[in-house]
Design a protein around this motif. Structure first.
Motif, PDB file in Angstrom:
ATOM      1  N   ILE A  89     -61.289  -2.649  56.981  1.00  0.00           N
ATOM      2  CA  ILE A  89     -60.322  -1.784  56.293  1.00  0.00           C
ATOM      3  C   ILE A  89     -60.320  -2.066  54.802  1.00  0.00           C
ATOM      4  CG2 ILE A  89     -57.859  -1.245  56.049  1.00  0.00           C
ATOM      5  CD1 ILE A  89     -57.555  -1.744  59.037  1.00  0.00           C
ATOM      6  N   ALA A  90     -60.332  -3.351  54.445  1.00  0.00           N
ATOM      7  CA  ALA A  90     -60.284  -3.735  53.028  1.00  0.00           C
ATOM      8  C   ALA A  90     -61.489  -3.209  52.266  1.00  0.00           C
ATOM      9  CB  ALA A  90     -60.209  -5.259  52.911  1.00  0.00           C
ATOM     10  N   PHE A  91     -62.660  -3.218  52.895  1.00  0.00           N
ATOM     11  CA  PHE A  91     -63.866  -2.788  52.196  1.00  0.00           C
ATOM     12  C   PHE A  91     -64.077  -1.271  52.256  1.00  0.00           C
ATOM     13  CE2 PHE A  91     -65.101  -7.294  52.864  1.00  0.00           C
ATOM     14  CZ  PHE A  91     -65.436  -7.598  51.554  1.00  0.00           C
ATOM     15  N   SER A  92     -63.550  -0.615  53.273  1.00  0.00           N
ATOM     16  CA  SER A  92     -63.777   0.833  53.407  1.00  0.00           C
ATOM     17  C   SER A  92     -62.761   1.678  52.645  1.00  0.00           C
ATOM     18  CB  SER A  92     -63.750   1.236  54.885  1.00  0.00           C
ATOM     19  OG  SER A  92     -62.479   0.995  55.459  1.00  0.00           O
ATOM     20  N   SER A 124     -69.722   4.253  57.215  1.00  0.00           N
ATOM     21  CA  SER A 124     -70.695   3.280  57.733  1.00  0.00           C
ATOM     22  C   SER A 124     -69.998   1.960  58.062  1.00  0.00           C
ATOM     23  CB  SER A 124     -71.811   3.040  56.709  1.00  0.00           C
ATOM     24  OG  SER A 124     -72.567   4.205  56.511  1.00  0.00           O
ATOM     25  N   LEU A 125     -69.092   1.547  57.172  1.00  0.00           N
ATOM     26  CA  LEU A 125     -68.330   0.318  57.428  1.00  0.00           C
ATOM     27  C   LEU A 125     -67.434   0.475  58.646  1.00  0.00           C
ATOM     28  CD1 LEU A 125     -67.380  -0.604  53.747  1.00  0.00           C
ATOM     29  CD2 LEU A 125     -68.832  -1.957  55.275  1.00  0.00           C
ATOM     30  N   ILE A 126     -66.737   1.610  58.711  1.00  0.00           N
ATOM     31  CA  ILE A 126     -65.849   1.845  59.857  1.00  0.00           C
ATOM     32  C   ILE A 126     -66.647   1.923  61.148  1.00  0.00           C
ATOM     33  CG2 ILE A 126     -64.276   3.531  60.908  1.00  0.00           C
ATOM     34  CD1 ILE A 126     -63.381   4.230  58.061  1.00  0.00           C
ATOM     35  N   GLY A 127     -67.834   2.521  61.078  1.00  0.00           N
ATOM     36  CA  GLY A 127     -68.666   2.657  62.264  1.00  0.00           C
ATOM     37  C   GLY A 127     -69.118   1.320  62.842  1.00  0.00           C
ATOM     38  N   GLN A 172     -59.067   6.070  61.699  1.00  0.00           N
ATOM     39  CA  GLN A 172     -58.380   7.254  61.179  1.00  0.00           C
ATOM     40  C   GLN A 172     -57.434   6.883  60.038  1.00  0.00           C
ATOM     41  OE1 GLN A 172     -58.524  10.549  61.959  1.00  0.00           O
ATOM     42  NE2 GLN A 172     -60.122  10.325  63.495  1.00  0.00           N
ATOM     43  N   ILE A 173     -56.655   5.835  60.250  1.00  0.00           N
ATOM     44  CA  ILE A 173     -55.647   5.438  59.259  1.00  0.00           C
ATOM     45  C   ILE A 173     -56.300   4.994  57.961  1.00  0.00           C
ATOM     46  CG2 ILE A 173     -53.894   3.697  58.751  1.00  0.00           C
ATOM     47  CD1 ILE A 173     -53.060   3.853  61.666  1.00  0.00           C
ATOM     48  N   SER A 174     -57.439   4.297  58.061  1.00  0.00           N
ATOM     49  CA  SER A 174     -58.099   3.803  56.855  1.00  0.00           C
ATOM     50  C   SER A 174     -58.504   4.941  55.933  1.00  0.00           C
ATOM     51  CB  SER A 174     -59.327   2.969  57.223  1.00  0.00           C
ATOM     52  OG  SER A 174     -60.298   3.757  57.875  1.00  0.00           O
ATOM     53  N   ARG A 175     -58.773   6.105  56.506  1.00  0.00           N
ATOM     54  CA  ARG A 175     -59.105   7.252  55.679  1.00  0.00           C
ATOM     55  C   ARG A 175     -57.847   7.876  55.080  1.00  0.00           C
ATOM     56  NH1 ARG A 175     -61.911  13.051  57.322  1.00  0.00           N
ATOM     57  NH2 ARG A 175     -62.086  13.807  55.191  1.00  0.00           N
ATOM     58  N   SER A 176     -56.731   7.759  55.789  1.00  0.00           N
ATOM     59  CA  SER A 176     -55.506   8.399  55.308  1.00  0.00           C
ATOM     60  C   SER A 176     -54.741   7.545  54.295  1.00  0.00           C
ATOM     61  CB  SER A 176     -54.578   8.727  56.484  1.00  0.00           C
ATOM     62  OG  SER A 176     -54.030   7.547  57.037  1.00  0.00           O
ATOM     63  N   ILE A 177     -55.036   6.237  54.237  1.00  0.00           N
ATOM     64  CA  ILE A 177     -54.315   5.355  53.303  1.00  0.00           C
ATOM     65  C   ILE A 177     -54.418   5.849  51.858  1.00  0.00           C
ATOM     66  CG2 ILE A 177     -54.286   3.044  52.280  1.00  0.00           C
ATOM     67  CD1 ILE A 177     -54.898   1.926  55.057  1.00  0.00           C
ATOM     68  N   PHE A 195     -61.841  -9.377  61.615  1.00  0.00           N
ATOM     69  CA  PHE A 195     -62.956  -8.462  61.381  1.00  0.00           C
ATOM     70  C   PHE A 195     -62.444  -7.061  61.038  1.00  0.00           C
ATOM     71  CE2 PHE A 195     -66.153  -5.436  62.978  1.00  0.00           C
ATOM     72  CZ  PHE A 195     -67.223  -5.808  62.178  1.00  0.00           C
ATOM     73  N   ILE A 196     -61.443  -6.583  61.784  1.00  0.00           N
ATOM     74  CA  ILE A 196     -60.869  -5.262  61.520  1.00  0.00           C
ATOM     75  C   ILE A 196     -60.247  -5.215  60.125  1.00  0.00           C
ATOM     76  CG2 ILE A 196     -59.036  -3.658  62.202  1.00  0.00           C
ATOM     77  CD1 ILE A 196     -59.541  -4.549  65.107  1.00  0.00           C
ATOM     78  N   GLY A 197     -59.533  -6.283  59.752  1.00  0.00           N
ATOM     79  CA  GLY A 197     -58.916  -6.341  58.430  1.00  0.00           C
ATOM     80  C   GLY A 197     -59.942  -6.253  57.314  1.00  0.00           C
ATOM     81  N   LEU A 198     -61.069  -6.949  57.489  1.00  0.00           N
ATOM     82  CA  LEU A 198     -62.130  -6.917  56.480  1.00  0.00           C
ATOM     83  C   LEU A 198     -62.743  -5.524  56.360  1.00  0.00           C
ATOM     84  CD1 LEU A 198     -63.944 -10.302  57.234  1.00  0.00           C
ATOM     85  CD2 LEU A 198     -62.535  -9.756  55.227  1.00  0.00           C
TER      86      LEU A 198
END
Length: 626
Positions: free
Chosen positions: A205-208, A265-268, A325-330, A200-203
């Protein structure tokens, strides 16, 4: 991403990781101590424990030994230490947790700060190597965003993840290990839930991540619009463009809002899903153990497993926050890497020992196109030689290739075809320092840096000069550029403050300081690219006369006005990227139609004819005398 860690910061982060692992281990151990304290508080007498009779509900409480309630050797051992010893030992364990956690966080902050410092340094150093073409490819606003906003987001993300994700990961690992050892009946729950959470976490990240990447690109657009509005504020006010500029700002701003709304919204969604998982697991455990155990010891085990389970799930909460946090910094890391991995269009052989000794300039079959094709040539098949110490002017219509020609000498970009030689050596064979130390260019748009007048002129001076020598040379250069006239009237003279971009100086004053800076450099080749355009005719005449009189370098003056170049040794006339004339002022007036038409448009046909007639009469008299 890891390439920005220096040896020192890598060592610090290793020790920080060790301390954070120890903190996580202590946190798991604390659950046993807290349980033991709880039992000690509820059952102070180990031989007189009153508990409900599970086998006969409704009967009075029965007396049992503490061993009947605690079926865990670790908890029993801690319980038997006594209340005082157990309390002191628990306090010591808590202190160790605080110590390890504090050291881990401090060292992590230090390492991440060094990491971001190195990242910014590499980006800035790479930008300094960019040609004009490279900067245009990224755009100035985008490079500014990457160097500031992007690195700041990376710092926040990496700092948070390094401090807490390690603790979260090892809380999960130690919790699962402890559960497998002490509560093997329920450990299968981890095997079901954890893979589902990981997927679920991987999905998420992939979409956000794509939305976050687009957000950073929209920030580039916002910075560009804000920068243009601020730098052009006078034009905006003069033409009443506030509403139009606001509308232009709203477009990237709205796109940024929508992009971040979708991404966050996805991360939330991670947090409500995790909360449901935690609650569902607890309900599931209590459901499957309902009426299954018939003694207090089993109930105690269930409570113990629940405590470790909450610790494991708390680790997942930390990891999810870190991942958010990391998903935004990628995207930011990718944008930084685009700069640091970019190969500049210009490369220099900094090991070269070749020197510029005279300043002889030669163009051999030089053509250039910014579009890298033969159909959009800015300059075409230029063959030209300028001897050392010659004073040469270049004149021509707008877009005739004047600036392109002189920029090739300083190697601000390379020509598409042919060779540009200095002292018989291709400019590509000189080191970066050699070419930039011996070719000085004063641009039409004079750029001053924040500081003082002296610090701006001193950019072109030898760094080894003493303070007295530096001031003497600065004054000398200012006098040649006719800048000392207004500098000497200021209370602080050379120490007068220069605001950002020199906004406290007029256009002509900025140009004169820029000319002084170029002259002070004492290069073998000096180029003035329409750098007196903001000066009045009288001041320009004085500057040109001083340059010819006091400057001993090979000098090229690009100008729009014939009056700016007529006293120079020779003048190059350009039209549509070609040299259509190269001679003295009077010879060109007499023999070159393009130059004569330019003179007629600036001086007037009648005045030009009078000048030519007078010049002819003087020449006739001179011939008679000879």
């Amino acid at each position: 991403m890891f390439k920005y860690f220096s040896k020192k910061s890598a060592i610090i982060i290793i020790f920080a990781t060790l301390f954070l692992i120890l903190e996580s281990f202590v946190a798991i151990i604390e659950t046993d101590f807290i349980r033991a304290l709880m039992y000690r508080a509820v059952y102070p007498d180990p031989n007189n424990v009153l508990v409900p009779n599970i086998q006969a509900p409704g009967t009075p409480l029965v007396q049992v030994p503490i061993d009947s309630v605690i079926n865990d050797s670790n908890i029993t051992s801690l319980y038997n230490l006594g209340p005082l010893n157990l309390s002191l030992l628990t306090f010591v364990i808590l202190l160790f947790g605080v110590l390890f956690g504090g050291l881990g966080v401090w060292m992590t902050s230090k390492a991440v700060a060094m990491y971001i410092t190195e990242m910014r340094r590499r980006v800035y150093e790479k930008i300094q190597k960019f040609s004009f073409e490279d900067i245009d490819k990224f755009s100035a606003s985008s490079l500014l965003t990457r160097l500031t906003t992007d690195t700041e987001l990376i710092y926040t993300s990496v700092s948070f993840a390094a401090k807490f994700m390690i603790a979260g990961v090892f809380s999960i690992i130690f919790g699962i290990i402890k559960s497998a050892i002490q509560y093997s009946d329920w450990v299968i729950i981890y095997a079901i839930v954890i893979p589902l959470l990981i997927v679920f976490i991987g999905l998420i990240i992939a979409f956000s991540t794509p939305h976050m990447r687009k957000g950073q690109q929209y920030i580039d657009g916002i910075n560009k619009q804000v920068r243009e509005s601020i730098l052009g504020i006078r034009v905006v006010k003069a033409y009443n463009l506030e509403s139009k500029q606001k509308s232009k700002f709203e477009i990237p701003n709205e796109k940024l809002t929508q992009s971040w709304f979708k991404g966050y919204s996805l991360i939330g969604m991670l947090f409500p899903v995790l909360q449901c998982v935690v609650t569902g697991m607890m309900i599931f455990i209590y459901f499957i153990t309902w009426n299954k155990y018939d003694n207090m010891s089993a109930a105690g085990q269930l409570i113990g497993f629940s405590g470790i389970l909450m610790q494991v799930l708390f680790g997942f909460i930390i990891i999810i926050v870190s991942i958010a946090q990391i998903s935004r910094s990628i995207p930011c890391v990718k944008r930084i890497n685009e700069v640091t991995k970019f190969t500049p269009s210009l490369t220099f052989d900094n090991s070269s020992t070749k020197k510029i000794t005279k300043g002889v300039i030669e163009f051999k079959n030089v053509s250039h196109s910014f579009l890298k094709d033969d159909t959009h040539l800015i300059i075409k098949n230029i063959n030209l030689k300028i001897n050392d110490k010659e004073k040469i002017g270049i004149i021509g219509g707008t877009g005739s290739g004047k600036s392109t020609l002189v920029n090739l000498i300083g190697r601000l970009f390379d020509c598409s075809k042919g060779q540009v030689l200095i002292d018989g050596i291709d400019v590509k064979e000189f080191s970066f320092n050699e070419i930039n130390s011996n070719v000085a260019i004063a641009m039409q748009t004079a750029l001053l840096f924040s500081g003082t007048i002296k610090s701006n002129i001193a950019l072109g001076l030898d760094e080894n000069l003493s303070a007295e020598e530096l001031e003497k040379e600065a004054i000398k250069a200012a006098k040649v550029a006719e800048a000392w006239e207004f500098i000497s009237k200021k209370p602080d003279k050379l120490n007068s403050i220069v605001e950002q971009r020199g906004k406290n100086f007029s256009g002509g004053q900025k140009q004169r300081i820029s000319i002084a800076r170029t002259i002070a450099k004492k290069s073998k080749i000096i180029i003035f690219d329409d750098s007196t355009s903001a000066l009045d005719t009288i001041t320009e005449k004085k500057v040109q006369s001083n340059i010819k009189k006091y400057n001993d370098a090979t000098t090229i003056v690009v100008a729009q006005r014939i009056s700016s170049v007529e006293e120079l040794d020779k003048i190059i006339v350009m039209n549509n990227g070609e040299i259509v004339g190269f001679d003295t002022h009077w010879n060109l007036l007499a023999n070159n139609d393009t130059y004569r038409s330019i003179a007629a448009s600036q001086l007037g046909t009648e005045e030009l004819n009078v000048m030519l007639k007078e010049r002819g009469l003087r020449q006739i008299e001179k011939n008679k005398q000879q």
